[in-house]
Design a protein around this motif. Structure first.
Motif, mmCIF file in Angstrom:
data_model
loop_
_atom_site.group_PDB
_atom_site.id
_atom_site.type_symbol
_atom_site.label_atom_id
_atom_site.label_comp_id
_atom_site.label_asym_id
_atom_site.label_seq_id
_atom_site.Cartn_x
_atom_site.Cartn_y
_atom_site.Cartn_z
ATOM 1 N N ALA A 1 3.761 -2.326 -5.762
ATOM 2 C CA ALA A 1 2.665 -1.413 -5.470
ATOM 3 C C ALA A 1 3.042 -0.001 -5.871
ATOM 4 O O ALA A 1 4.227 0.320 -5.979
ATOM 5 C CB ALA A 1 2.351 -1.443 -3.977
ATOM 6 N N PRO A 2 2.043 0.851 -6.079
ATOM 7 C CA PRO A 2 2.345 2.275 -6.243
ATOM 8 C C PRO A 2 2.993 2.777 -4.952
ATOM 9 O O PRO A 2 2.602 2.358 -3.856
ATOM 10 C CB PRO A 2 0.972 2.914 -6.446
ATOM 11 C CG PRO A 2 0.101 1.805 -6.906
ATOM 12 C CD PRO A 2 0.609 0.572 -6.237
ATOM 13 N N THR A 3 3.951 3.652 -5.089
ATOM 14 C CA THR A 3 4.769 4.052 -3.944
ATOM 15 C C THR A 3 3.942 4.516 -2.751
ATOM 16 O O THR A 3 4.135 4.063 -1.620
ATOM 17 C CB THR A 3 5.724 5.190 -4.358
ATOM 18 O OG1 THR A 3 6.307 4.839 -5.593
ATOM 19 C CG2 THR A 3 6.795 5.391 -3.331
ATOM 20 N N LYS A 4 3.001 5.413 -3.013
ATOM 21 C CA LYS A 4 2.234 5.983 -1.909
ATOM 22 C C LYS A 4 1.477 4.898 -1.166
ATOM 23 O O LYS A 4 1.449 4.858 0.067
ATOM 24 C CB LYS A 4 1.262 7.039 -2.440
ATOM 25 C CG LYS A 4 1.966 8.328 -2.843
ATOM 26 C CD LYS A 4 1.057 9.527 -2.704
ATOM 27 C CE LYS A 4 1.833 10.817 -2.829
ATOM 28 N NZ LYS A 4 1.941 11.297 -4.224
ATOM 29 N N GLU A 5 0.869 3.986 -1.927
ATOM 30 C CA GLU A 5 0.082 2.936 -1.278
ATOM 31 C C GLU A 5 0.980 1.976 -0.513
ATOM 32 O O GLU A 5 0.626 1.501 0.564
ATOM 33 C CB GLU A 5 -0.732 2.171 -2.324
ATOM 34 C CG GLU A 5 -1.873 2.991 -2.862
ATOM 35 C CD GLU A 5 -2.716 2.190 -3.826
ATOM 36 O OE1 GLU A 5 -2.904 0.975 -3.576
ATOM 37 O OE2 GLU A 5 -3.166 2.773 -4.820
ATOM 38 N N LEU A 6 2.156 1.709 -1.092
ATOM 39 C CA LEU A 6 3.058 0.784 -0.417
ATOM 40 C C LEU A 6 3.440 1.320 0.962
ATOM 41 O O LEU A 6 3.380 0.602 1.960
ATOM 42 C CB LEU A 6 4.326 0.574 -1.246
ATOM 43 C CG LEU A 6 5.317 -0.401 -0.617
ATOM 44 C CD1 LEU A 6 4.852 -1.832 -0.819
ATOM 45 C CD2 LEU A 6 6.711 -0.233 -1.165
ATOM 46 N N PHE A 7 3.810 2.578 1.008
ATOM 47 C CA PHE A 7 4.262 3.118 2.278
ATOM 48 C C PHE A 7 3.091 3.386 3.227
ATOM 49 O O PHE A 7 3.269 3.502 4.424
ATOM 50 C CB PHE A 7 5.100 4.373 2.053
ATOM 51 C CG PHE A 7 6.451 4.055 1.503
ATOM 52 C CD1 PHE A 7 7.504 3.765 2.357
ATOM 53 C CD2 PHE A 7 6.675 3.984 0.131
ATOM 54 C CE1 PHE A 7 8.750 3.444 1.853
ATOM 55 C CE2 PHE A 7 7.905 3.649 -0.371
ATOM 56 C CZ PHE A 7 8.959 3.379 0.482
ATOM 57 N N ALA A 8 1.895 3.465 2.668
ATOM 58 C CA ALA A 8 0.728 3.630 3.528
ATOM 59 C C ALA A 8 0.379 2.310 4.204
ATOM 60 O O ALA A 8 -0.130 2.291 5.321
ATOM 61 C CB ALA A 8 -0.449 4.136 2.714
ATOM 62 N N GLY A 9 0.659 1.222 3.570
ATOM 63 C CA GLY A 9 0.337 -0.054 4.179
ATOM 64 C C GLY A 9 1.043 -1.183 3.464
ATOM 65 O O GLY A 9 0.685 -1.567 2.359
ATOM 66 N N VAL A 10 2.082 -1.681 4.132
ATOM 67 C CA VAL A 10 2.888 -2.745 3.536
ATOM 68 C C VAL A 10 2.163 -4.069 3.715
ATOM 69 O O VAL A 10 1.484 -4.278 4.717
ATOM 70 C CB VAL A 10 4.272 -2.766 4.218
ATOM 71 C CG1 VAL A 10 4.997 -4.044 3.939
ATOM 72 C CG2 VAL A 10 5.098 -1.579 3.760
ATOM 73 N N ARG A 11 2.250 -4.951 2.727
ATOM 74 C CA ARG A 11 1.609 -6.252 2.851
ATOM 75 C C ARG A 11 2.606 -7.357 3.211
ATOM 76 O O ARG A 11 2.369 -8.190 4.048
ATOM 77 C CB ARG A 11 0.919 -6.616 1.531
ATOM 78 C CG ARG A 11 -0.199 -5.666 1.155
ATOM 79 C CD ARG A 11 -1.386 -5.826 2.081
ATOM 80 N NE ARG A 11 -2.512 -4.994 1.646
ATOM 81 C CZ ARG A 11 -2.714 -3.751 2.061
ATOM 82 N NH1 ARG A 11 -1.889 -3.203 2.922
ATOM 83 N NH2 ARG A 11 -3.737 -3.052 1.624
#
Lengths: 359, 344, 297, 344
Positions: free
Chosen positions: D254-264
């Motif tokens: 994932a793009p870094t910002k999105e990953l840290f905003a919500g991990v799957r």
């Protein structure tokens, strides 16, 4: 937990190594620890942070007299360990154990887990064979290993985390009061590291242990410590309670260290390049005059080269060795939550932008 | 040395150079080594003196033979001061050595110094010749082996090396003599022509002994160098860096790994130089070369204490100097030693 | 030894777990096994024939000559390897000579291992003055041409197997001491040794229970290589006339006496040489194989 | 050098042309054969890098991240068996000859290694080591290579580059050494730079310097940067995109910002939870998961994380979830991912 009673007192500790060139001619004297004083209370965890070459590991080794320091006092439970030797030292050191960085090399590869954990009990002639074996089982249970399954194994048959648990069990065997932890989790993977850190916490609560916890990872030190001491080139820069020290560092070096940590939060983003500490660690063989950090310090002035800053108490419980400490901001936010130092202290005037020509 | 060093030192030449020389690690190392060699050499002479005197048997009966009368032995002993106490004799000898006098042989009127002066060049030449042969053969062979570990060259060299390490010099010497001297008459079986008399003749007589001396060394050094090279190629990170640059395996082997492996080899050479010197005794005996080892055998059976002492001293000095040379060579090969640590 | 400054200050970072994987494919390890098993088996067979066979079967005495049976060729009836110029049975002399070689090699290595090993271990572990004094003594022995010592001892004590053993120990003791010292220096500052010291374990216990077991692989492989050298040297002493004297059979003096007949009866030199070199090869191969397997240098 | 002329013949690949990504890895598998059995170090990973991108691969030791990087660099040991495809500019690199790969290494893809203590040859001047990287691929003479090397040293912000050129690695600090390694990597202007734990062995302040340098250089030169690390914090601070690996597989991208905003993927969450953070309270227990990474000598039937996963269900054990694109720019391999905002 902290009862206020002093368990360990270190006064003006100096440790030196004579470096030899090839062939044995004397190359120079390296003062790895250059006059360090600190105290540790019963039930307290004192974290020591510093980078490679800061002398933090040497400090721990000197405290435990392996080898004894060149000068200074190490008063543990009222006895100066530096003055003791032989039998007296052995009995004084009983309550002072150590956990090393590399779990594999700190366990004899040819011994079984049971025998390794039993070794201190044998050395101090604790109980008979049967009693010792029972104690070993208890200890292995305590650190989360199965005595039946793991007891007969050799270190190379265990994972790094398991080896470190064995090392902890061994350190606990004699019911010590203080454990010196020299980077005990830095060679472990993140998930295992968390497991071992939690084990240290659990033991602290259950057994009322005190720790001298040495690490280079600031976040980790923050997690485990009550107070933190920051070392640079063999000297203490700053000592203080963990929360206020991290929230508002007084020493420029502490500030720089905190600023260098990459945060697992991308919203913080890449910090201002100018705030990255510049330059190289000076040679410990020939440390700078005056303040040892001055060669890399953006706040350094003429006085810093001339005069060694003494470690002094600035505010309540906050000690700093700096002529021009960073101004302490007003009280920590009312909810008691520490503000993020990176966000909170970053504004420019404290840290004038400098051309980034490293060195 | 380097251009940078000269560029730097241009501005502060002259006295700066002297200071640099005085502060040079190589000089300090040599000085220290030579100083610390003195007690060692003294120990060597004391040990040999005690040994030769404390053990049963004596020069007088050894030199005069079984038929000598007690009176003859007594007068011989008095003439050579053999009747004096042990410590007095050692004191005399040591005082002599300190003034540069190694004494006189008991068996012949020659002085020990002149005996050694005659014999030493032969042994020295033998050792150097053997070392040259060893390097010329084993370095390329080891590189070839390390290029394809477990390949055909490597496997055959393994077998040959094992054989050459395990073959006793007297066995090897005998068979080489049978083949090259008796069967094919390429080299003479025994005898010696000095370098001064005829270079060709000298090489003719020295080649076979040198080969005998060299063969076990070739096997040993080849295996060692090969193992170290393979180790470097497989587990050193700088080799990976070089590969990642796109450098070819040959170049990595010869330009990168070889120099680093030489450092390890040097240690080994330093360690078995003393053994090598010992081996010359046997080779000189087989080929009747008038070297120092040959002389030593005679002197021992004659209980010719001054000669043995002199030779032991020379051997001791040789070992000390050889070790010093190895240490200095380390400095040439390993820059970590050459430069005083600027940082830690 | 010197203390490298870098070691004091740096800490080794963790290596990736997979770094060690894939070091040896199956073929290689099988070869490694063969390199140890084949020479090992040959040595066992040789030992059996030298020491046990003569007890089970009657073989001709090595020192009683049969004057009617001289210079018999190989494969003669009753004398598998023939007889020599005096009429001794060569086979019997080889077997009894082998005994001498093995006994000398084992004794010399055992003396070296115990005396030299302890010497080096204590010197390196104690450090300070103990080390300085012990190492100076060792330096004397290293700088001393050992062969001189050996020859002098052998010469003045007179030729005999025991004296050869004493003389050759002059070689093995310093060698073992040097190896043990170097290895101990490497181990001395290992955290597990420091940890043992800190848990109150006494010095002699650390020496015997921590250091010695960790030194053992290196010293044992070294002693195999040393045994090979000892056998060669024992032969050299015989050859130079300082070893076990005739008529006692040794491989060395068989080669030495056979030398005079070499152009007519080369087998007098050839047969003992083959045994001597083969034994030496087996010992070297085993030492090398074990060294590779145990990962010691 | 032969390779230099070869490099001169072939035009350097233009990284900015063509619709295909710069480096495309698909279904890459790496297996090590050993006596104990096979080790499936990388079990089919796929991803691609665009020019100028900063991509981080995160994983614990044994997750296969370093092996993947070595496969991309074609520097795996011979015991490794590689299948799948690694395309550089559309050209397949798996199965190429050693000679062709030499031209590829260092010129197309370069690497910065973990341990600056060991990744430079201790007996070679740092300048020569940089110059070697240049002359291996570019047809420059000694003098030109020397100038270019000094230029590179200046580029990686080493003070006094003319002097440093002649120094040996041991004379430099860890940070400086890593700068030299970076200079070597950038010598031929590679299109992709792989930094394999490039700052793990360094102190935090040095790490910050080196990471800043790497990102600045990336901006200047336009290379793609592939960071291999175990440190999620480092990835969060410096990378645009993050790939998380576990047991030889990619489990989330994932793009870094999105990953840290919500991990799957629960593993990623576990990893994130286990890191002590600068803003947590002292003595708080970290949320940990038990168990150990799976044995890589067997390919598990289900999800490799299933035995340790807090969200595990029966289907996870039965079948391994494939890595699929579920949202724009987001991939994960999980049957029961956390929903947006959950799991934090």
């Amino acid at each position: 937990m902290t009862s206020g009673e002093v368990l360990l007192e270190v006064h003006d500790l100096v440790q030196e190594f004579v470096l030899r060139d090839f062939g044995g001619t004397k190359g120079g004297v390296l003062q790895a620890v250059a006059g360090v004083s600190l105290e540790l209370h019963v039930g307290e965890t004192l974290g020591i942070v510093g980078e490679t070459g800061s002398g933090k590991s040497t400090l721990a080794r000197s405290v435990i007299q392996a080898p004894p320091p060149k000068r200074g006092q190490v008063i543990f439970q009222g006895q100066d360990l530096v003055k003791l030797s032989g039998r007296a030292l052995k009995s004084a050191r009983r309550n002072l154990q150590m956990v090393f960085q590399d779990p594999f090399t700190s366990l004899d590869p040819r011994w079984t887990v049971t025998r390794l954990v039993e070794e201190p009990l044998v050395a101090y002639a604790e109980g008979d064979r049967q009693e010792r074996r029972t104690r070993v089982s208890e200890l292995l249970d305590l650190v989360g290993l199965d005595p039946e399954r793991h007891g007969g194994r050799h270190p190379h048959e265990l994972s790094g985390g398991q080896c470190q648990r064995v090392a902890v069990a061994r350190a606990l065997a004699l019911n010590p009061k203080l454990i010196l932890c020299d980077e005990p989790v830095s060679s472990l993977d993140v998930l295992v590291q968390a497991q071992v850190l939690n084990l240290f916490e659990k033991l602290r609560e259950e057994l009322g242990l005190s720790y001298l916890f040495i690490a280079h990872d600031l976040a980790l030190v923050r997690q485990v410590s009550d107070r933190v001491a920051v070392m640079y080139l063999g000297k203490l820069c700053e000592v203080g309670p963990v929360q206020s020290l991290f929230a508002e560092p007084l020493h420029p070096y502490t500030f720089a260290l905190l600023n260098s940590i990459p945060s697992p939060d991308p919203t913080v983003g890449r910090r201002d390049t100018a705030s990255v500490i510049s330059g190289e660690l000076p040679s410990p063989l020939d440390p700078p005059s005056g303040c040892r950090f001055r060669t890399r310090c953006p706040r350094a002035e003429g006085r810093c080269a001339a005069e060694v800053p003494e470690l002094r108490e600035l505010t309540n419980g906050r000690f700093v060795a700096c002529h021009f400490p960073l101004p302490a901001r007003e009280a920590v936010a009312a909810d008691g939550k520490a503000p993020d130092p990176v966000v909170a202290v970053a504004p420019a005037p404290l840290w004038p932008a400098e051309p980034n020509g490293a060195g | 040395m380097s251009t940078s060093a000269s560029v730097q030192s241009v501005s502060r030449s002259g006295s700066a150079f002297a200071r640099r020389l005085a502060g040079s690690p190589a000089l300090r190392l040599s000085g220290r080594r030579l100083l610390s060699a003195i007690p060692v050499l003294w120990g060597v002479t004391l040990l040999s003196f005690l040994m030769l005197n404390a053990l049963p048997g004596d020069a007088a009966s050894a030199l005069l033979g079984i038929n000598a009368t007690p009176a003859e032995i007594r007068s011989f002993s008095i003439k050579l001061h053999l009747n004096e106490p042990l410590w007095t004799r050692y004191g005399h000898w040591l005082a002599g050595v300190l003034t540069g006098n190694l004494g006189t042989s008991l068996a012949s009127p020659q002085s020990v110094a002149s005996i050694i002066g005659q014999r030493l060049p032969v042994t020295l030449e033998l050792v150097i010749y053997a070392l040259i042969i060893t390097f010329v053969v084993s370095v390329p062979l080891a590189v070839l082996c390390a290029r394809w570990p477990r390949g055909v060259i490597d496997q055959s060299s393994l077998v040959l090396s094992m054989a050459s390490i395990s073959v006793a010099p007297y066995v090897l010497g005998l068979f080489l003599v049978i083949l090259f001297a008796v069967h094919w008459s390429i080299f003479p079986a025994i005898g010696y022509t000095s370098l001064g008399a005829s270079v060709a003749g000298n090489l003719h007589t020295m080649t076979l002994p040198s080969i005998v001396l060299a063969i076990p060394l070739i096997g040993f050094y080849t295996r060692f160098l090969r193992a170290d090279l393979v180790e470097q190629m497989q587990s050193e990170d700088y080799v990976v860096t070089a590969r990642a640059k796109g450098v070819s395996e040959w170049r990595i082997l010869t330009r990168h790994a070889l120099r680093n492996s030489f450092i390890g080899l040097l240690t080994v050479i330093g360690l078995n130089l003393a053994t090598l010197i010992g081996a010359t005794v046997i080779v000189e005996e087989i080929f009747s070369l008038p070297g120092i080892g040959f002389e030593l055998l005679n002197a021992i059976s004659n209980r010719d204490v001054p000669v043995v002492e002199g030779i032991v001293l020379v051997f001791g000095i040789a070992v000390v100097l050889a070790n010093l040379a190895t240490d200095l060579l380390y400095g040439v090969l390993d820059p970590r030693i050459r430069h005083v640590r600027a940082r830690s | 030894m010197s203390v490298p400054a870098a070691d004091l200050l740096t800490t080794a970072p963790a290596q990736d777990v997979l770094g060690g994987v894939g070091a040896g494919p199956r073929v290689r390890s099988r070869l490694r096994n063969l390199e140890i098993i084949v020479p090992g088996a040959l040595l066992v067979v040789l030992l059996f024939f030298c020491f046990i066979w003569p007890l089970l079967y009657h073989i001709p005495s090595p020192t009683v000559a049969d004057l009617f049976e001289v210079n018999r060729p190989l494969w003669s009836p009753g004398h598998i390897l023939g007889t020599d110029a005096v009429g001794y049975d060569v086979m019997s002399r080889i077997l009894y000579g082998g005994r001498v070689s093995f006994e000398v090699a084992a004794a010399v290595q055992a003396i070296g291992l115990v005396v030299g090993g302890l010497f080096g271990m204590i010197a390196a572990y104690r450090g300070g003055w103990t080390e300085a004094v012990l190492m100076r003594i060792l330096d004397v022995f290293i700088a001393f041409p050992s062969l001189v010592l050996v020859l002098a001892i052998a010469d003045s004590l007179g030729p005999s197997e025991t004296h050869v053993i004493w003389a050759l120990s002059a070689f093995s003791i310093p060698a073992f001491a040097r190896v043990a010292r170097a290895a101990t220096l490497r181990l001395r500052d290992q955290p597990f040794i420091v940890a043992a010291r800190l848990s109150g374990t006494r010095t002699w216990r650390i020496l015997l229970q921590h250091l010695a077991p960790n030194l053992a692989p290196q010293l044992l492989t070294f002693s195999l290589l040393g045994a090979s050298l000892t056998i060669i040297l024992e032969g050299a002493l015989d050859f130079l006339g300082y070893g076990v004297p005739p008529p006692t059979a040794t491989w060395g003096n068989m080669i030495a006496t056979g030398q005079s007949f070499i152009s007519v009866y080369p087998q007098y030199v050839l047969v003992p040489s083959v045994f001597l070199v083969a034994t030496s090869i087996c010992l070297n191969m085993m030492g090398d194989g074990l060294r590779a397997r145990w990962g010691v240098r | 050098m032969a390779s230099a002329t070869a490099a001169g013949d072939a035009a350097p690949p233009d990284v900015r042309l063509g619709p295909s990504p710069l480096l495309e890895v698909s279904d890459l598998r790496v297996t090590f054969h050993s006596r104990a059995g096979n080790v499936y170090a990388v079990q089919g990973i796929s991803f691609s890098i665009e020019p100028g991108q900063t991509l981080a691969i995160i994983g614990e030791s044994g997750s296969g991240k370093t092996v993947s990087a070595q496969a991309m660099m074609a520097i795996l040991p011979r015991t490794a068996h590689v299948t799948g495809s690694i395309r550089f500019n559309g050209e397949e690199m798996v199965g190429r000859s050693e000679r062709e790969l030499r031209d590829y290494r260092g010129r197309c893809v370069a690497m910065v290694f973990q341990n600056p203590e060991r990744s430079l040859n201790p007996t070679m001047r740092v300048g020569s080591q940089i110059a070697e990287a240049i002359t291996t691929h570019l047809p420059l003479d000694r003098k030109q290579a020397h100038e270019r090397a000094i230029e590179l040293l200046r580029m990686v912000r080493i003070p006094a580059p003319e002097r440093r050129f002649y120094e040996y690695p041991h004379q430099l600090s860890g940070g400086m050494r890593q700068r030299v390694v970076i200079a070597i990597a950038l010598a031929c202007g590679p299109a992709v730079l792989i930094a394999d734990e490039a700052t793990t062995a360094l102190d935090v302040t040095t790490q910050a310097q080196i990471m800043d340098l790497l990102l600045d250089l990336q901006e200047e030169t336009g290379t793609a940067l592939l960071m291999i690390s175990h440190d999620l914090g480092l990835a969060a601070s410096y990378a645009e995109d993050v790939i998380v690996m576990y047991a030889g597989k990619v489990v989330e991208r994932a793009p870094t910002k999105e990953l840290f905003a919500g991990v799957r993927m629960p593993y990623t969450q576990a990893l994130l939870d286990a890191i002590p953070r600068i803003d947590t309270q002292p003595h708080v227990l970290l949320p940990v998961i038990g168990g150990r990474p799976p044995d890589l000598s067997v390919i598990p039937a289900g999800c490799p994380f299933a035995p340790r996963c807090p969200e595990v269900q029966q289907d996870c054990r039965d079948q391994a979830p494939p890595l699929k694109q579920h949202e724009p720019e987001r991939w994960w391999a999980c049957w029961h991912p956390y929903r947006k905002g959950a799991g934090q």
